[in-house]
Design a protein around this motif. Structure first.
Motif, PDB file in Angstrom:
ATOM      1  N   GLU A  56       0.816  -1.218   0.000  1.00 51.54           N
ATOM      2  CA  GLU A  56       0.000   0.000   0.000  1.00 51.54           C
ATOM      3  C   GLU A  56       0.851   1.270   0.000  1.00 51.54           C
ATOM      4  OE1 GLU A  56      -3.353   0.121   2.818  1.00 51.54           O
ATOM      5  OE2 GLU A  56      -3.039  -2.053   2.966  1.00 51.54           O
ATOM      6  N   TYR A  57       2.140   1.080   0.196  1.00 54.44           N
ATOM      7  CA  TYR A  57       3.049   2.227   0.232  1.00 54.44           C
ATOM      8  C   TYR A  57       4.178   2.005  -0.771  1.00 54.44           C
ATOM      9  CZ  TYR A  57       0.408   3.012   4.464  1.00 54.44           C
ATOM     10  OH  TYR A  57      -0.625   3.189   5.346  1.00 54.44           O
ATOM     11  N   PRO A  58       3.843   2.081  -2.055  1.00 56.64           N
ATOM     12  CA  PRO A  58       4.824   1.742  -3.090  1.00 56.64           C
ATOM     13  C   PRO A  58       6.058   2.648  -3.099  1.00 56.64           C
ATOM     14  CG  PRO A  58       2.828   2.668  -4.056  1.00 56.64           C
ATOM     15  CD  PRO A  58       2.538   2.441  -2.616  1.00 56.64           C
ATOM     16  N   PHE A  59       5.968   3.778  -2.423  1.00 53.83           N
ATOM     17  CA  PHE A  59       7.144   4.669  -2.385  1.00 53.83           C
ATOM     18  C   PHE A  59       8.232   4.135  -1.452  1.00 53.83           C
ATOM     19  CE2 PHE A  59       4.253   6.174   0.900  1.00 53.83           C
ATOM     20  CZ  PHE A  59       5.094   6.383   1.979  1.00 53.83           C
ATOM     21  N   LEU A  60       7.874   3.177  -0.586  1.00 52.58           N
ATOM     22  CA  LEU A  60       8.883   2.585   0.299  1.00 52.58           C
ATOM     23  C   LEU A  60       9.668   1.528  -0.467  1.00 52.58           C
ATOM     24  CD1 LEU A  60       7.069   1.908   3.698  1.00 52.58           C
ATOM     25  CD2 LEU A  60       8.861   3.595   3.264  1.00 52.58           C
ATOM     26  N   LEU A  61      10.973   1.728  -0.543  1.00 51.14           N
ATOM     27  CA  LEU A  61      11.796   0.718  -1.200  1.00 51.14           C
ATOM     28  C   LEU A  61      11.737  -0.572  -0.396  1.00 51.14           C
ATOM     29  CD1 LEU A  61      15.001   2.626  -2.345  1.00 51.14           C
ATOM     30  CD2 LEU A  61      12.865   2.225  -3.581  1.00 51.14           C
ATOM     31  N   GLU A  62      12.025  -1.675  -1.094  1.00 47.43           N
ATOM     32  CA  GLU A  62      11.963  -2.991  -0.444  1.00 47.43           C
ATOM     33  C   GLU A  62      12.902  -3.064   0.764  1.00 47.43           C
ATOM     34  OE1 GLU A  62      12.524  -7.451  -2.024  1.00 47.43           O
ATOM     35  OE2 GLU A  62      11.890  -5.994  -3.540  1.00 47.43           O
ATOM     36  N   ASP A  63      14.071  -2.409   0.624  1.00 43.49           N
ATOM     37  CA  ASP A  63      15.034  -2.458   1.731  1.00 43.49           C
ATOM     38  C   ASP A  63      14.996  -1.171   2.580  1.00 43.49           C
ATOM     39  OD1 ASP A  63      16.085  -0.800  -0.144  1.00 43.49           O
ATOM     40  OD2 ASP A  63      18.061  -1.738  -0.222  1.00 43.49           O
ATOM     41  N   ALA A  64      13.885  -0.445   2.499  1.00 43.06           N
ATOM     42  CA  ALA A  64      13.744   0.773   3.304  1.00 43.06           C
ATOM     43  C   ALA A  64      13.854   0.434   4.789  1.00 43.06           C
ATOM     44  CB  ALA A  64      12.402   1.438   3.011  1.00 43.06           C
ATOM     45  N   MET A  65      14.516   1.328   5.515  1.00 43.72           N
ATOM     46  CA  MET A  65      14.778   1.054   6.925  1.00 43.72           C
ATOM     47  C   MET A  65      14.070   2.038   7.836  1.00 43.72           C
ATOM     48  SD  MET A  65      18.665  -0.184   7.446  1.00 43.72           S
ATOM     49  CE  MET A  65      19.004   1.399   8.139  1.00 43.72           C
ATOM     50  N   LEU A  66      13.707   1.520   8.984  1.00 46.89           N
ATOM     51  CA  LEU A  66      13.193   2.372  10.047  1.00 46.89           C
ATOM     52  C   LEU A  66      14.302   2.482  11.092  1.00 46.89           C
ATOM     53  CD1 LEU A  66      10.735   3.865  11.266  1.00 46.89           C
ATOM     54  CD2 LEU A  66      10.176   1.734  12.434  1.00 46.89           C
ATOM     55  N   VAL A  67      14.660   3.710  11.417  1.00 50.34           N
ATOM     56  CA  VAL A  67      15.705   3.937  12.413  1.00 50.34           C
ATOM     57  C   VAL A  67      15.040   4.623  13.599  1.00 50.34           C
ATOM     58  CG1 VAL A  67      17.884   5.141  12.887  1.00 50.34           C
ATOM     59  CG2 VAL A  67      17.457   4.170  10.620  1.00 50.34           C
ATOM     60  N   MET A  68      15.314   4.106  14.781  1.00 54.02           N
ATOM     61  CA  MET A  68      14.666   4.679  15.946  1.00 54.02           C
ATOM     62  C   MET A  68      15.668   5.108  17.002  1.00 54.02           C
ATOM     63  SD  MET A  68      11.214   3.037  17.422  1.00 54.02           S
ATOM     64  CE  MET A  68      10.951   1.956  16.045  1.00 54.02           C
ATOM     65  N   GLU A  69      15.552   6.359  17.364  1.00 55.08           N
ATOM     66  CA  GLU A  69      16.383   6.864  18.445  1.00 55.08           C
ATOM     67  C   GLU A  69      15.489   6.898  19.690  1.00 55.08           C
ATOM     68  OE1 GLU A  69      18.284  11.140  19.398  1.00 55.08           O
ATOM     69  OE2 GLU A  69      18.634  10.402  17.375  1.00 55.08           O
ATOM     70  N   GLN A  70      16.012   6.428  20.801  1.00 52.78           N
ATOM     71  CA  GLN A  70      15.202   6.451  22.013  1.00 52.78           C
ATOM     72  C   GLN A  70      15.640   7.578  22.930  1.00 52.78           C
ATOM     73  OE1 GLN A  70      15.024   1.860  22.642  1.00 52.78           O
ATOM     74  NE2 GLN A  70      13.466   2.795  23.941  1.00 52.78           N
ATOM     75  N   GLU A  71      14.675   8.224  23.520  1.00 49.57           N
ATOM     76  CA  GLU A  71      14.984   9.307  24.460  1.00 49.57           C
ATOM     77  C   GLU A  71      14.656   8.828  25.874  1.00 49.57           C
ATOM     78  OE1 GLU A  71      14.086  13.839  23.986  1.00 49.57           O
ATOM     79  OE2 GLU A  71      12.522  12.989  25.243  1.00 49.57           O
TER      80      GLU A  71
END
Ligand SMILES: [Zn+2]
Length: 125
Positions: A56-71
């Motif tokens: 549903e989100y074709p703009f996301l590449l197959e190897d797209a990454m989510l990076v999370m910084e924690q506070e």
């Protein structure tokens, strides 16, 4: 799992914003998540992978990454002015034991940045 709804909101915001930038795709999204923001990082990663795979989100590449910084969470006692690390948003001050801590860090949940780009003219379908 409200993280799916949160992730949908994030992807919708990124999608809209990337159109303004003229980006065709997004390959990385960076978030900042506070320790007491009521968001589970693991659930957010799962939601990201699930939505990415949904198509549903074709703009996301197959190897797209989510990076999370924690506070880390931090509170300030309004009585003795001491800063301390609360376990949750109703933490008691370790010195005067008053439940009057004011949360000053750790409730954040935001998009910090994302990376995207354009497909080559030759690659465009
Ligand atoms: Zn105190």
């Amino acid at each position: 799992m409200h993280e799916v709804a949160l992730m949908e909101d994030i992807l919708a915001i990124v999608d809209r914003h990337k159109n303004g930038q003229g980006f065709d795709y997004v390959n990385e999204i960076e978030l900042i998540v506070g320790d007491i923001s009521n968001v589970m990082p693991e659930a957010l990663f799962m939601a990201f992978d699930m939505l990415k795979a949904s198509g549903e989100y074709p703009f996301l590449l197959e190897d797209a990454m989510l990076v999370m910084e924690q506070e880390a969470a931090e509170a300030r006692c309004t009585v003795c002015k001491r800063n301390y690390k609360p376990d949750n948003r109703f933490a008691f001050c370790p010195d005067c034991e008053m439940p009057s801590g004011e949360i000053i860090k750790g409730e954040v949940f935001q998009i910090i940045s994302y990376e995207g780009g354009r497909y080559d003219e030759s690659e465009a379908q």
